[in-house]
Design an enzyme around this catalytic site. Structure first.
Site, PDB file in Angstrom:
ATOM      1  N   ASN A 164       1.998  -3.706   9.565  1.00 53.65           N
ATOM      2  CA  ASN A 164       3.367  -3.483   9.113  1.00 53.65           C
ATOM      3  C   ASN A 164       4.235  -3.225  10.327  1.00 53.65           C
ATOM      4  OD1 ASN A 164       5.753  -2.374   7.971  1.00 53.65           O
ATOM      5  ND2 ASN A 164       4.609  -1.732   6.159  1.00 53.65           N
ATOM      6  N   ASP A 169      -3.316  -1.313   8.959  1.00 54.54           N
ATOM      7  CA  ASP A 169      -4.045  -0.787   7.808  1.00 54.54           C
ATOM      8  C   ASP A 169      -5.413  -1.440   7.689  1.00 54.54           C
ATOM      9  OD1 ASP A 169      -1.635   0.467   7.414  1.00 54.54           O
ATOM     10  OD2 ASP A 169      -1.046  -0.739   5.684  1.00 54.54           O
ATOM     11  N   GLY A 180       7.433   2.556   6.753  1.00 52.57           N
ATOM     12  CA  GLY A 180       8.271   3.661   6.317  1.00 52.57           C
ATOM     13  C   GLY A 180       8.414   4.670   7.439  1.00 52.57           C
ATOM     14  N   GLU A 232      12.539  -3.767  -1.062  1.00 59.34           N
ATOM     15  CA  GLU A 232      12.308  -2.485  -0.400  1.00 59.34           C
ATOM     16  C   GLU A 232      13.610  -1.855   0.109  1.00 59.34           C
ATOM     17  OE1 GLU A 232       8.476  -2.618   2.045  1.00 59.34           O
ATOM     18  OE2 GLU A 232       8.952  -4.740   1.811  1.00 59.34           O
ATOM     19  N   ARG A 244       2.263  -0.283  12.153  1.00 59.81           N
ATOM     20  CA  ARG A 244       1.169   0.457  11.521  1.00 59.81           C
ATOM     21  C   ARG A 244       0.126  -0.559  11.078  1.00 59.81           C
ATOM     22  NH1 ARG A 244       2.979   2.043   6.515  1.00 59.81           N
ATOM     23  NH2 ARG A 244       1.574   0.476   5.633  1.00 59.81           N
ATOM     24  N   GLU A 286      -3.777  -5.316   6.781  1.00 59.10           N
ATOM     25  CA  GLU A 286      -2.504  -5.912   7.186  1.00 59.10           C
ATOM     26  C   GLU A 286      -1.881  -5.100   8.307  1.00 59.10           C
ATOM     27  OE1 GLU A 286       0.709  -4.245   4.031  1.00 59.10           O
ATOM     28  OE2 GLU A 286      -0.770  -5.624   3.184  1.00 59.10           O
ATOM     29  N   SER A 304       5.357  -2.744   0.820  1.00 60.00           N
ATOM     30  CA  SER A 304       5.409  -1.571  -0.058  1.00 60.00           C
ATOM     31  C   SER A 304       4.687  -1.796  -1.383  1.00 60.00           C
ATOM     32  CB  SER A 304       6.859  -1.149  -0.322  1.00 60.00           C
ATOM     33  OG  SER A 304       7.458  -0.671   0.850  1.00 60.00           O
ATOM     34  N   TYR A 323       5.304   6.003  -3.239  1.00 59.76           N
ATOM     35  CA  TYR A 323       6.650   6.549  -3.108  1.00 59.76           C
ATOM     36  C   TYR A 323       7.121   7.450  -4.249  1.00 59.76           C
ATOM     37  CZ  TYR A 323       6.979   2.926   0.467  1.00 59.76           C
ATOM     38  OH  TYR A 323       6.767   2.138   1.563  1.00 59.76           O
TER      39      TYR A 323
END
Length: 370
Positions: free
Chosen positions: A328, A312, A332, A17, A310, A326, A202, A271
């Protein structure tokens, strides 16, 4: 004259990443108010070499893989003035500073914008703990647990939070007895399933598989990235995300929903394609939104999070069941990334979000290890 906060923005790294990190870091460096902050760019090359210099970002960007740069939205512009420790070395394992970590110790706080292993997984956080420099985001434990998808699921389940059925495959077992492992997986899960490296982000190395042959290929692909592989039950899911911010009293943003351009939210959909839809706030009921936000805070606390994350979720389209997917710990971080957009929709714009994260880092450091 008020003292400006000296912020080191740390980016690049040795994970898959690397390019995502460059985009996040550029946005953060551009978003930090120059009236409040003196910014020092700190780059880590793909070979692990540290560069502390005003043009560190441009140097790494010049060597980046263009096909992995999200949106192709940044260009290699070199800053004229030299930065801290702007020396060259051919030693790929050397921190490019004079006097070991002394330039890092001159900074008030470090913003480690590193995604994936060797940066988001507690390794860099441990280094910063050892040298006593405040840093943005989760500590060693939360970073390590959040990076490892298997340990994340163990932590969530231990806290009584809903997770999908899953199994852990070790690369050594797979290499020695692949057919037995396939039989074992099929006895516990049904197709479709998702195959994931345990320690990566990612959507790198992740595949959705619908039969045994594809499962075999998916495990081999994931095993090329990690020695531990997650195989997780697939469901017809909507992808709901929530941003969490805070230390001892974390708060959750309004939820958002990702509608991927492809069959699922892989690296290209995240992305590169530019055609995935982002819906903020998520089109869900107020009751479900409240539950999602509450579960996100519980998940953050379950891994002992700090600063930001974050979270999810997967929402079953057919049954309405909600599962944690998950967490994070360094998502990003551009103004058009989900984390920032959800806070913007909650009344906290990008520049103010950066201010808040730096304040949280300094607060946590002042109180000692939280």
């Amino acid at each position: 004259m008020t003292h400006k906060v000296r912020v080191g923005v740390l980016f690049g790294g040795q994970s898959g990443e690397h390019e995502v990190s460059l985009v996040s870091a550029r946005a953060i460096m551009d978003g930090l108010d120059p009236e409040k902050y003196d910014v020092t760019p700190i780059g880590i090359t793909k070979q692990g070499r540290w560069i502390i210099a005003a043009d560190a970002h441009a140097r790494l960007l010049a060597q980046a893989d263009p096909s992995k740069l999200p949106g192709g939205s940044i260009s290699a512009t070199t800053t004229a003035s030299a930065g801290v420790g702007d020396q060259e070395t051919t030693d790929p394992g050397t921190l490019i500073v004079a006097g070991e970590y002394s330039p890092l110790k001159t900074l008030d706080v470090i913003f480690p914008v590193l995604h994936g292993p060797m940066g988001e997984d507690g390794t860099v956080q441990g280094l910063l703990e050892l040298i006593g420099v405040p840093y943005v985001g989760c500590g060693v434990l939360a970073s390590a647990v959040g990076m490892d998808k298997a340990m994340t699921k163990v932590a969530f389940a231990g806290a009584g939070l809903p997770v999908l059925p899953w199994v852990l495959v070790r690369r050594r077992e797979w290499e020695h007895e692949p057919q037995r492992m396939l039989d074992w997986i099929e006895s516990r899960l049904h197709y479709p399933v998702f195959v994931k490296p345990a320690n990566l982000g990612s959507s790198v190395g992740i595949s959705k598989v619908t039969d045994r042959a594809a499962l075999e290929r998916g495990i081999a692909e994931a095993a090329s990235y990690d020695r531990r592989i997650i195989v997780e039950q697939g469901i017809p899911a909507r992808e709901i995300e929530v941003s969490v911010l805070g230390n001892d009293e974390p708060e959750a943003s309004v939820p958002g929903e990702v509608v991927p351009s492809g069959e699922w939210y892989d690296y290209a959909a995240k992305y590169l394609s530019g055609s995935s839809q982002i819906l903020i706030p998520a089109p869900i009921t107020l009751e479900l939104a409240a539950r999602v936000r509450a579960l996100a805070v519980q998940a953050f606390k379950a891994i002992d999070g700090a600063g930001l994350a974050r979270v999810d979720f997967l929402l079953n389209r057919e049954t309405g069941d909600l599962y944690l997917n998950e967490i994070n710990t360094m998502p990003g971080f551009t103004p058009v990334s989900m984390y920032a957009m959800m806070w913007d929709a909650s009344g906290l714009p990008y520049a103010s979000l950066l201010d808040r994260l730096i304040d949280l880092a300094l607060e946590r450091h002042a109180k000692g290890r939280a």
